[in-house]
Design a protein around this motif. Structure first.
Motif, PDB file in Angstrom:
ATOM      1  N   VAL A  28      43.748  -2.974 -20.664  1.00 61.28           N
ATOM      2  CA  VAL A  28      44.358  -4.103 -20.743  1.00 61.28           C
ATOM      3  C   VAL A  28      43.319  -5.125 -20.850  1.00 61.28           C
ATOM      4  CG1 VAL A  28      45.683  -5.815 -19.605  1.00 61.28           C
ATOM      5  CG2 VAL A  28      46.426  -3.314 -19.883  1.00 61.28           C
ATOM      6  N   ALA A  29      42.156  -5.108 -19.885  1.00 58.49           N
ATOM      7  CA  ALA A  29      41.201  -5.794 -19.421  1.00 58.49           C
ATOM      8  C   ALA A  29      39.989  -5.351 -19.264  1.00 58.49           C
ATOM      9  CB  ALA A  29      41.738  -6.808 -18.313  1.00 58.49           C
ATOM     10  N   PRO A  30      39.310  -4.651 -20.301  1.00 58.79           N
ATOM     11  CA  PRO A  30      38.237  -3.947 -20.218  1.00 58.79           C
ATOM     12  C   PRO A  30      36.838  -4.584 -19.653  1.00 58.79           C
ATOM     13  CG  PRO A  30      38.402  -4.237 -22.518  1.00 58.79           C
ATOM     14  CD  PRO A  30      39.732  -4.858 -21.694  1.00 58.79           C
ATOM     15  N   ARG A  31      36.691  -5.824 -19.966  1.00 55.66           N
ATOM     16  CA  ARG A  31      35.488  -6.514 -19.335  1.00 55.66           C
ATOM     17  C   ARG A  31      35.760  -6.849 -17.802  1.00 55.66           C
ATOM     18  NH1 ARG A  31      34.637 -10.593 -24.167  1.00 55.66           N
ATOM     19  NH2 ARG A  31      33.655  -9.063 -25.865  1.00 55.66           N
ATOM     20  N   GLU A  38      31.281  -2.774 -11.505  1.00 57.12           N
ATOM     21  CA  GLU A  38      29.934  -3.180 -11.360  1.00 57.12           C
ATOM     22  C   GLU A  38      29.461  -3.667 -10.000  1.00 57.12           C
ATOM     23  OE1 GLU A  38      26.325  -5.867 -13.755  1.00 57.12           O
ATOM     24  OE2 GLU A  38      28.343  -5.727 -14.556  1.00 57.12           O
ATOM     25  N   LEU A  39      30.330  -4.765  -9.671  1.00 54.26           N
ATOM     26  CA  LEU A  39      30.021  -5.608  -8.453  1.00 54.26           C
ATOM     27  C   LEU A  39      30.201  -4.614  -7.240  1.00 54.26           C
ATOM     28  CD1 LEU A  39      31.529  -9.067  -9.401  1.00 54.26           C
ATOM     29  CD2 LEU A  39      29.137  -8.232  -8.997  1.00 54.26           C
ATOM     30  N   ALA A  40      31.356  -3.604  -7.250  1.00 51.96           N
ATOM     31  CA  ALA A  40      31.657  -2.607  -6.262  1.00 51.96           C
ATOM     32  C   ALA A  40      30.425  -1.778  -6.254  1.00 51.96           C
ATOM     33  CB  ALA A  40      33.140  -2.150  -6.663  1.00 51.96           C
ATOM     34  N   ARG A  41      30.021  -1.216  -7.212  1.00 51.65           N
ATOM     35  CA  ARG A  41      28.945  -0.149  -7.225  1.00 51.65           C
ATOM     36  C   ARG A  41      27.629  -0.966  -6.572  1.00 51.65           C
ATOM     37  NH1 ARG A  41      31.159   3.092 -12.204  1.00 51.65           N
ATOM     38  NH2 ARG A  41      31.952   4.837 -11.064  1.00 51.65           N
ATOM     39  N   ASP A  87      30.270 -15.602 -16.738  1.00 55.69           N
ATOM     40  CA  ASP A  87      31.635 -15.863 -16.710  1.00 55.69           C
ATOM     41  C   ASP A  87      31.849 -14.721 -17.718  1.00 55.69           C
ATOM     42  OD1 ASP A  87      31.331 -17.410 -14.489  1.00 55.69           O
ATOM     43  OD2 ASP A  87      31.885 -19.137 -15.714  1.00 55.69           O
ATOM     44  N   LEU A  88      33.182 -14.495 -17.555  1.00 53.22           N
ATOM     45  CA  LEU A  88      34.061 -13.721 -18.422  1.00 53.22           C
ATOM     46  C   LEU A  88      34.967 -14.359 -19.253  1.00 53.22           C
ATOM     47  CD1 LEU A  88      35.018 -10.686 -16.007  1.00 53.22           C
ATOM     48  CD2 LEU A  88      33.461 -10.618 -17.626  1.00 53.22           C
ATOM     49  N   PRO A  89      35.037 -13.834 -20.660  1.00 51.19           N
ATOM     50  CA  PRO A  89      36.174 -14.554 -21.423  1.00 51.19           C
ATOM     51  C   PRO A  89      37.595 -13.839 -20.858  1.00 51.19           C
ATOM     52  CG  PRO A  89      35.182 -12.784 -22.520  1.00 51.19           C
ATOM     53  CD  PRO A  89      34.470 -12.995 -21.292  1.00 51.19           C
ATOM     54  N   ALA A  90      38.630 -14.953 -21.041  1.00 47.92           N
ATOM     55  CA  ALA A  90      40.087 -14.385 -20.666  1.00 47.92           C
ATOM     56  C   ALA A  90      40.566 -13.138 -21.626  1.00 47.92           C
ATOM     57  CB  ALA A  90      41.027 -15.538 -20.758  1.00 47.92           C
ATOM     58  N   GLU A  91      41.239 -12.520 -20.734  1.00 43.97           N
ATOM     59  CA  GLU A  91      41.781 -11.165 -21.380  1.00 43.97           C
ATOM     60  C   GLU A  91      43.231 -10.953 -21.059  1.00 43.97           C
ATOM     61  OE1 GLU A  91      38.572  -7.620 -21.657  1.00 43.97           O
ATOM     62  OE2 GLU A  91      38.735  -8.285 -19.558  1.00 43.97           O
ATOM     63  N   ASN A 111      38.242 -19.260 -19.509  1.00 41.45           N
ATOM     64  CA  ASN A 111      37.151 -18.260 -19.882  1.00 41.45           C
ATOM     65  C   ASN A 111      35.966 -18.424 -18.601  1.00 41.45           C
ATOM     66  OD1 ASN A 111      37.970 -17.192 -22.286  1.00 41.45           O
ATOM     67  ND2 ASN A 111      37.333 -19.177 -23.157  1.00 41.45           N
ATOM     68  N   SER A 112      36.440 -18.717 -17.325  1.00 42.21           N
ATOM     69  CA  SER A 112      35.518 -19.051 -16.310  1.00 42.21           C
ATOM     70  C   SER A 112      35.469 -17.818 -15.198  1.00 42.21           C
ATOM     71  CB  SER A 112      35.958 -20.242 -15.558  1.00 42.21           C
ATOM     72  OG  SER A 112      36.891 -20.362 -15.009  1.00 42.21           O
ATOM     73  N   ALA A 113      36.452 -16.700 -15.142  1.00 39.94           N
ATOM     74  CA  ALA A 113      36.435 -15.757 -14.290  1.00 39.94           C
ATOM     75  C   ALA A 113      35.119 -15.018 -14.117  1.00 39.94           C
ATOM     76  CB  ALA A 113      37.482 -14.746 -14.587  1.00 39.94           C
ATOM     77  N   ASN A 114      34.952 -14.609 -12.792  1.00 36.12           N
ATOM     78  CA  ASN A 114      33.480 -14.109 -12.821  1.00 36.12           C
ATOM     79  C   ASN A 114      33.922 -12.839 -11.652  1.00 36.12           C
ATOM     80  OD1 ASN A 114      30.631 -13.457 -11.147  1.00 36.12           O
ATOM     81  ND2 ASN A 114      30.269 -15.253 -12.809  1.00 36.12           N
ATOM     82  N   SER A 115      33.588 -13.204 -10.521  1.00 34.89           N
ATOM     83  CA  SER A 115      33.618 -12.090  -9.413  1.00 34.89           C
ATOM     84  C   SER A 115      35.032 -12.263  -8.796  1.00 34.89           C
ATOM     85  CB  SER A 115      32.607 -11.933  -8.505  1.00 34.89           C
ATOM     86  OG  SER A 115      32.364 -13.310  -7.670  1.00 34.89           O
ATOM     87  N   GLN A 116      35.460 -13.453  -8.443  1.00 34.63           N
ATOM     88  CA  GLN A 116      36.837 -13.819  -7.631  1.00 34.63           C
ATOM     89  C   GLN A 116      38.106 -13.050  -8.325  1.00 34.63           C
ATOM     90  OE1 GLN A 116      37.390 -17.426  -5.618  1.00 34.63           O
ATOM     91  NE2 GLN A 116      35.702 -17.890  -6.256  1.00 34.63           N
TER      92      GLN A 116
END
Length: 171
Positions: A28-31, A38-41, A87-91, A111-116
């Motif tokens: 659904v939202a691969p990115r 990535e952040l968890a690891r 930042d990530l593009p919306a999915e 398109n401003s989602a990042n880590s939150q």
């Protein structure tokens, strides 16, 4: 640990009341899924507070820039930052923001989602099509329900550790 159907796409968040397992949705939202893993690891989510917790709505966390309790979380700035990654593009998808779903927090820019991210306490369908859904709680929702409320909470709860289930030895 439980027997997860896809440990590579399951994250386990340790809260003070117990673990929360979240099934991630890479189809659904691969990115967004890759960013969370990535952040968890990297350990970036460890010790990060829940800075915005609204009864009947949601619990928001993931400000890795300002929300680390172990490094003196800044309650005045928590919620205004992200990671050092772009930042990530919306999915957006047709998945509804039901109770227990994981949504990507963002600013007014889609398109401003990042880590939150936030976990919905209830069905919040007014968010459908406006925020990326990329996971759902599969166990431990009672621990999410126990998170201290507030904007910000006076004594905020935190994510003690966040791990990809595939990386947990006894998962």
């Amino acid at each position: 640990m439980a027997d997860y159907k896809d440990p590579e796409n399951t994250v386990v968040i340790e809260l003070r009341h117990g673990p929360v397992a979240i099934e991630l949705l890479p189809d659904v939202a691969p990115r967004h899924v890759e960013r969370m893993k990535e952040l968890a690891r990297a350990g970036a989510y460890d010790d990060v507070i829940f800075h915005r917790v609204i009864e009947g709505f949601m619990a928001q966390t993931g400000d890795v820039a300002h929300g680390n309790a172990g490094k003196g979380a800044d309650l005045h700035r928590a919620g205004t930052g992200g990671s050092d990654l772009p930042d990530l593009p919306a999915e957006f998808s047709k998945l509804p923001h039901d109770r227990g779903t994981l949504g990507a927090a963002r600013s007014a820019n889609p398109n401003s989602a990042n880590s939150q991210f936030f976990i919905n306490f209830s069905d919040n369908h007014f968010l459908n099509g406006q925020y990326t859904v990329y996971g759902r709680v599969i166990s431990g929702m009672e621990h999410v329900d126990a998170i201290t409320r507030g904007e910000p909470p006076r004594n905020p709860d935190r994510m003690i550790r966040v791990r990809v289930a595939a990386d947990i030895a006894d998962a």
